[in-house]
Design an enzyme around this catalytic site. Sequence first.
Site, PDB file in Angstrom:
ATOM      1  N   LYS A  30     116.326 -62.392 -30.419  1.00  0.00           N
ATOM      2  CA  LYS A  30     115.106 -62.379 -31.231  1.00  0.00           C
ATOM      3  C   LYS A  30     114.396 -61.027 -31.186  1.00  0.00           C
ATOM      4  O   LYS A  30     113.817 -60.593 -32.195  1.00  0.00           O
ATOM      5  CB  LYS A  30     114.158 -63.487 -30.794  1.00  0.00           C
ATOM      6  CG  LYS A  30     113.551 -63.317 -29.416  1.00  0.00           C
ATOM      7  CD  LYS A  30     112.613 -64.458 -29.081  1.00  0.00           C
ATOM      8  CE  LYS A  30     112.039 -64.312 -27.673  1.00  0.00           C
ATOM      9  NZ  LYS A  30     111.180 -63.136 -27.523  1.00  0.00           N
ATOM     10  N   THR A  31     114.442 -60.341 -30.032  1.00  0.00           N
ATOM     11  CA  THR A  31     113.763 -59.044 -29.948  1.00  0.00           C
ATOM     12  C   THR A  31     114.426 -58.027 -30.865  1.00  0.00           C
ATOM     13  O   THR A  31     113.752 -57.213 -31.494  1.00  0.00           O
ATOM     14  CB  THR A  31     113.762 -58.535 -28.491  1.00  0.00           C
ATOM     15  OG1 THR A  31     113.208 -59.535 -27.639  1.00  0.00           O
ATOM     16  CG2 THR A  31     112.936 -57.267 -28.368  1.00  0.00           C
ATOM     17  N   ASP A 204     105.704 -62.948 -31.928  1.00  0.00           N
ATOM     18  CA  ASP A 204     106.792 -63.325 -31.015  1.00  0.00           C
ATOM     19  C   ASP A 204     106.392 -64.594 -30.256  1.00  0.00           C
ATOM     20  O   ASP A 204     105.206 -64.840 -30.032  1.00  0.00           O
ATOM     21  CB  ASP A 204     107.041 -62.171 -30.035  1.00  0.00           C
ATOM     22  CG  ASP A 204     108.295 -62.384 -29.204  1.00  0.00           C
ATOM     23  OD1 ASP A 204     109.131 -63.236 -29.567  1.00  0.00           O
ATOM     24  OD2 ASP A 204     108.433 -61.697 -28.168  1.00  0.00           O
ATOM     25  N   GLU A 205     107.389 -65.397 -29.856  1.00  0.00           N
ATOM     26  CA  GLU A 205     107.151 -66.619 -29.077  1.00  0.00           C
ATOM     27  C   GLU A 205     106.110 -67.506 -29.748  1.00  0.00           C
ATOM     28  O   GLU A 205     105.169 -68.010 -29.114  1.00  0.00           O
ATOM     29  CB  GLU A 205     106.711 -66.275 -27.640  1.00  0.00           C
ATOM     30  CG  GLU A 205     107.698 -65.423 -26.859  1.00  0.00           C
ATOM     31  CD  GLU A 205     108.946 -66.186 -26.406  1.00  0.00           C
ATOM     32  OE1 GLU A 205     109.102 -67.371 -26.782  1.00  0.00           O
ATOM     33  OE2 GLU A 205     109.768 -65.593 -25.700  1.00  0.00           O
ATOM     34  N   GLN A 237     111.940 -74.559 -26.970  1.00  0.00           N
ATOM     35  CA  GLN A 237     111.488 -73.904 -25.746  1.00  0.00           C
ATOM     36  C   GLN A 237     109.961 -73.903 -25.629  1.00  0.00           C
ATOM     37  O   GLN A 237     109.384 -73.065 -24.946  1.00  0.00           O
ATOM     38  CB  GLN A 237     112.013 -72.466 -25.677  1.00  0.00           C
ATOM     39  CG  GLN A 237     113.528 -72.383 -25.579  1.00  0.00           C
ATOM     40  CD  GLN A 237     114.003 -70.964 -25.299  1.00  0.00           C
ATOM     41  OE1 GLN A 237     113.894 -70.445 -24.191  1.00  0.00           O
ATOM     42  NE2 GLN A 237     114.552 -70.323 -26.320  1.00  0.00           N
ATOM     43  N   ARG A 573     119.447 -70.661 -19.027  1.00  0.00           N
ATOM     44  CA  ARG A 573     119.272 -69.416 -18.259  1.00  0.00           C
ATOM     45  C   ARG A 573     120.614 -68.945 -17.707  1.00  0.00           C
ATOM     46  O   ARG A 573     120.744 -67.801 -17.277  1.00  0.00           O
ATOM     47  CB  ARG A 573     118.324 -69.618 -17.070  1.00  0.00           C
ATOM     48  CG  ARG A 573     116.886 -70.028 -17.358  1.00  0.00           C
ATOM     49  CD  ARG A 573     116.230 -69.210 -18.413  1.00  0.00           C
ATOM     50  NE  ARG A 573     116.374 -69.840 -19.724  1.00  0.00           N
ATOM     51  CZ  ARG A 573     116.196 -69.232 -20.886  1.00  0.00           C
ATOM     52  NH1 ARG A 573     115.907 -67.952 -20.910  1.00  0.00           N
ATOM     53  NH2 ARG A 573     116.326 -69.873 -22.028  1.00  0.00           N
TER      54      ARG A 573
END
Length: 688
Positions: A30-31, A204-205, A237, A573
């Site tokens: 995503k970044t 973001d997020e 998430q 993770r």
Amino acid sequence: MLENLNPEQRLAVETTQGPLLVLSGAGTGKTSVLTSRIAHILNLGLCDKYQILAMTFTNKAANEMKSRLSVLSNGEWYPDGIQCGTFHSICLRILRANTSAAGLAQNFLIYGEDDQKAVIKSILAGATTTKSPADYVEEFSRLKDKGLVAYQNKDKLFNAYNAELQRLNAVDFGDIILRVLKLFDTYPEILARYQNQFKYILVDEFQDTNNAQMELLKLLTQGREKPNICCVGDDDQSIYSWRGAEIKHILNFEKTFPGAKIIRLETNYRSTANILGAANSLIRRNQERLGKDLHNVSTDGGPGEPVYVLTLPSDLDEARIIAEYIQREDKPTYSNFAVLIRTGALSRLFEEAFATRGIPYKLIGATKFYDRAEIRDAIAYLRLLVYPFDDISFLRIIGRPRRGFGDAAIAKIRAAGPNLMTGLRNAALSAKQRTAADEFLSAFDFDWENVSPRDAAQILLERAGYIKMWQDSKDSDAPDRLSNIRELITGVISKYDTIPEFLEQAALMMTDDNDTEITGDVVSIMTIHAAKGLEFDTVFLPAWEEGVFPNERTVGEGALEEERRLAYVAITRARRICVVSNAMSRVMFGTRTYNSPSRFITEMDNRYLDFQGGAPRAHTYYSPVPRSYDAPAKPRPTPIQNNTLKGKFVSHAELGSGVVIEDDGNILTIAFKNKGIKKVARQFVTVS
């Protein structure tokens, strides 16, 4: 730049007009999408740099974005002009630029949690209450996170607290966004100025936004039929409802911004196919989601190892097995391993097991740098140097080191001036107290503006006797505290041009509870919440038991889906190996409990799992976890459902004998002779 993106990423980058929601699964880059999209907009000349607003939730994420933009620019443009930062840092800039309209003095202070507690203590003086100042801090923060509706609250203590902040020329963390909302609501012309400036907004997020943050986005985009707002997030998430985050914002994106386009990023660059398969099969159980399925970017290495599920007799065995597994290699790279726990209370056994075996570890998030008392003391000294009217900082440091000022002396000082520093100069004190007062005041009496921030901090703390206090201290941790102070001065303050600039950033860092820094070759032990955004080769997920995970309280509050999202975050993770474990007995808060395996284990597709241990294979408890996996895991045998055990006598290895009073398929409710009524997984009992 675009050639390095996959088709979904490229589509998100090249969609530059209208509202866009990018559903970005774990490990899908995503970044890269966010930074590439900004660079693409600038390369096409769609706007100037200052017309882009990019908002994140942590300073770490904001710095990472700025760093990547520098690389993508290729020297053709400089990212400095882009308005990139956390929600709070962006709103702080807006407040600083409009202090008069916002009802603040230009040099207003930002109060952290310790300062808030001190303010609440002062207005609670003599009052009877069952709540602690920390309780009120949390309550007031949640109120302010709800947005403009907070101004309608009639609670006397809440309003007294806000009035005291105003008197002290201070704002708390919740005020930073709330006061901007009030500013925009009161002065439409100021809002219009920022609406005209920000032609492109990126978030973001997005799944972590609270109501106040969502109100801000709506205000900045209102009046436009198709605003250029791009929100990147993952509904699967969304795990911070306890902090005010509202999953409805991402679920209702198309209603909030009609005509919005949704693009799903489903290509995962982190985990193996088996890990993703297990995670996908679990999260599909949730109803509140927009839906997506992650898939592995490459099949060259096959599906990878299955997700291992271990059932162990006790929590001690669980910690021992995990420690022994880490030590299997001759020279393990400890930083490849992480133990992710549902709650911090579960860390002790792992800390003991690792310490006993000489395994280096770090408890992540235990005490952050800016949360340490000596760091907060040093910052309070610097705040009082720059802002002599800061009574909260004065009260924190006047007794560090001890100077002989008790409550009676403080009352005299308070009555002798408009603030405590002025009062200290004017108050009629005893000879001993006057000497101490003059020494304290003289520590601040130097031309700090004409020396470097690093030197000013060093001079102040030495003149005030604070460094000497720790040098003379007999406390075992005094050397560590001195080391931390040295790091603050030489490693942090020295990077800033002025002390006020440092203080502003420090205030934001103190409240940035989502940044997790891991250094050194150590095994990481942390909560799942703290692990979000991180990845490790091997991840251990202990205590997957009913009542522990999912947490009994959250399930009772109707938050099962968020618990399942938390489990999904935990599994994703892992890059290569994921080990889920549960114990037949566990000591929690001094009481031994006997819990059934977590429902999340049975909700995962058996094709991606390999069960290690547990009845009826009782002798495989201590089998080592395989290092390779050559064949698909055999499906777990499904218990026969049509032969009920209700009314039959059964025995359990730990709990003894009892009678089944309810048969719910995989879970039995049993009245044990010596242990009372317990819920137990069917596989752990034998018919007597």
